[in-house]
Design an enzyme around this catalytic site. Structure first.
Site, PDB file in Angstrom:
ATOM      1  N   GLN A 168      -3.098  -8.897   8.168  1.00  0.00           N
ATOM      2  CA  GLN A 168      -3.850  -7.749   7.645  1.00  0.00           C
ATOM      3  C   GLN A 168      -4.209  -7.996   6.182  1.00  0.00           C
ATOM      4  O   GLN A 168      -4.906  -7.207   5.576  1.00  0.00           O
ATOM      5  CB  GLN A 168      -2.985  -6.489   7.733  1.00  0.00           C
ATOM      6  N   PHE A 194       0.806  -1.232   0.000  1.00  0.00           N
ATOM      7  CA  PHE A 194       0.000   0.000   0.000  1.00  0.00           C
ATOM      8  C   PHE A 194       0.831   1.270   0.000  1.00  0.00           C
ATOM      9  O   PHE A 194       0.489   2.236  -0.677  1.00  0.00           O
ATOM     10  CB  PHE A 194      -0.948  -0.004   1.216  1.00  0.00           C
ATOM     11  N   ARG A 195       1.946   1.271   0.748  1.00  0.00           N
ATOM     12  CA  ARG A 195       2.641   2.539   0.992  1.00  0.00           C
ATOM     13  C   ARG A 195       4.039   2.617   0.401  1.00  0.00           C
ATOM     14  O   ARG A 195       4.662   3.674   0.450  1.00  0.00           O
ATOM     15  CB  ARG A 195       2.671   2.824   2.510  1.00  0.00           C
ATOM     16  N   SER A 212       4.179  -1.927   7.535  1.00  0.00           N
ATOM     17  CA  SER A 212       4.725  -0.632   7.956  1.00  0.00           C
ATOM     18  C   SER A 212       4.253  -0.272   9.362  1.00  0.00           C
ATOM     19  O   SER A 212       4.703   0.715   9.920  1.00  0.00           O
ATOM     20  CB  SER A 212       4.293   0.454   6.968  1.00  0.00           C
ATOM     21  N   HIS A 242      -8.394  -7.820   8.470  1.00  0.00           N
ATOM     22  CA  HIS A 242      -9.002  -6.868   7.525  1.00  0.00           C
ATOM     23  C   HIS A 242      -9.939  -7.564   6.542  1.00  0.00           C
ATOM     24  O   HIS A 242     -10.216  -7.030   5.474  1.00  0.00           O
ATOM     25  CB  HIS A 242      -7.910  -6.084   6.784  1.00  0.00           C
ATOM     26  N   ASN A 289      11.253  -6.955   7.686  1.00  0.00           N
ATOM     27  CA  ASN A 289      10.655  -5.946   6.802  1.00  0.00           C
ATOM     28  C   ASN A 289      11.714  -5.380   5.867  1.00  0.00           C
ATOM     29  O   ASN A 289      12.853  -5.174   6.272  1.00  0.00           O
ATOM     30  CB  ASN A 289      10.014  -4.818   7.623  1.00  0.00           C
ATOM     31  N   CYS A 305     -31.582 -10.596  -2.605  1.00  0.00           N
ATOM     32  CA  CYS A 305     -32.350  -9.371  -2.346  1.00  0.00           C
ATOM     33  C   CYS A 305     -32.168  -8.293  -3.426  1.00  0.00           C
ATOM     34  O   CYS A 305     -32.797  -7.241  -3.351  1.00  0.00           O
ATOM     35  CB  CYS A 305     -31.983  -8.806  -0.973  1.00  0.00           C
ATOM     36  N   ASP A 324      -5.789 -11.506   0.887  1.00  0.00           N
ATOM     37  CA  ASP A 324      -5.592 -12.342  -0.307  1.00  0.00           C
ATOM     38  C   ASP A 324      -5.826 -13.831  -0.086  1.00  0.00           C
ATOM     39  O   ASP A 324      -5.903 -14.601  -1.051  1.00  0.00           O
ATOM     40  CB  ASP A 324      -4.181 -12.118  -0.876  1.00  0.00           C
ATOM     41  N   CYS A 384     -23.644  -9.085  -0.094  1.00  0.00           N
ATOM     42  CA  CYS A 384     -24.374  -7.870  -0.469  1.00  0.00           C
ATOM     43  C   CYS A 384     -24.210  -6.812   0.620  1.00  0.00           C
ATOM     44  O   CYS A 384     -23.899  -7.124   1.770  1.00  0.00           O
ATOM     45  CB  CYS A 384     -25.837  -8.166  -0.785  1.00  0.00           C
TER      46      CYS A 384
END
Ligand code: OAD
Length: 245
Positions: A104, A38-39, A190, A122, A211, A151, A107, A130
């Site tokens: 987190q 992401f970062r 991170s 997450h 990391n 629905c 996948d 839905c």
């Protein structure tokens, strides 16, 4: 000899002798599979504002943009698969060396690689449902913008959006296991996102970080490997197996 040689020996020894090891992973665990994080440069949030594509507001008020972002995530995921690092963690679970994985990541790669005790903090991309009543749907239906078969509502991926709370069961289990662990292995994150970045602080035992880039965190680690997750995990695994060959 690896530049981390002494630390590898020490960390491998801790993994072999700990009574309860929990692994905590982030997006850096899956970049070697081809999924962007992401970062980092090229990461999702360096190209797109998360508020515009991954928030409750985006889903409610700009469904097309929201849909486009997650369709891209599904398409990327379909082209990728778990790597050797995921498989090493699964083998460690089978051998009783790892108690559980709190991740987190959305996948599903830890489970695909064979890990069973995985807490998805997450959510999971593939758990399409839905928007209002949580009737299950499929990624294919989501990507085709098909309505909910029960629905008629719009579909969404099973991830935690900005503005939503974390799944209580995953959080409670991760919290409980990390608190009672005597070794926590943090990989590829991170540690910038709350509340999950509080979990390593709760751990009372030894803490190891793997990391690629330096991490600034309120948590202090006993060993820090600045390196590539798959490579360090392989070195740890080799070191642990050396004595048994
Ligand atoms: P980030 O993108 O914030 O951080 C990923 C970290 O992984 C970076 O510090 C990289 O240096 C490191 N990294 C990348 N590739 C690596 C590799 N091969 N080996 C080792 N390290 C590597 O991702 P997260 O910390 O996981 O949430 O982000 C946390 C949350 O932010 C995500 O779950 C997502 C996002 O908003 C939601 O969407 C709710």
């Amino acid at each position: 000899m690896s530049r981390h040689h002494d630390q590898i020996l020490q960390a491998a020894q801790w993994i072999k002798t700990a009574t309860s090891t929990v692994v905590f992973t982030g997006a850096g665990m899956s970049t070697e599979s081809g999924l962007p994080d992401f970062r980092s440069p090229g990461g999702h949030w360096t190209k797109t504002d998360p508020a515009q594509v991954a928030s409750v507001e985006a889903m409610q008020y700009d469904y097309d943009l929201f849909h486009e972002f997650y369709t891209m995530r599904f398409q990327t995921l379909k082209r990728c698969s778990p790597h050797q690092g995921h498989r090493i963690l699964a083998v460690w679970e089978q051998k009783g060396l790892v108690q559980s994985i709190a991740t987190q990541n959305v996948d599903g790669f830890h489970q695909q690689a064979g890990s069973h005790r995985v807490f998805e903090l997450h959510g999971a991309l593939n758990h399409v449902r839905c928007i209002h009543q949580n009737h299950p749907g499929s990624p294919a239906d989501f990507m085709m913008k098909n309505p909910c078969g029960v629905c008629g509502d719009r579909l969404r991926p099973g991830v935690v959006l900005f503005g939503e709370t974390l799944p209580a069961a995953a959080w409670d289990q991760a919290f409980y296991e990390i608190q009672k662990s005597d070794l926590l292995l943090v990989i590829g994150t991170s540690l910038q996102v709350s509340p999950v970045n509080q979990l390593p602080i709760m751990a009372k035992g030894k803490k190891i970080l793997i990391n690629r880039d330096p991490v600034s965190s309120a948590c202090s680690f006993d060993i820090v490997f600045q390196g590539i997750a798959g490579e360090i995990l392989q070195q740890l695994d080799d070191s642990m197996n050396e004595g048994t060959r």
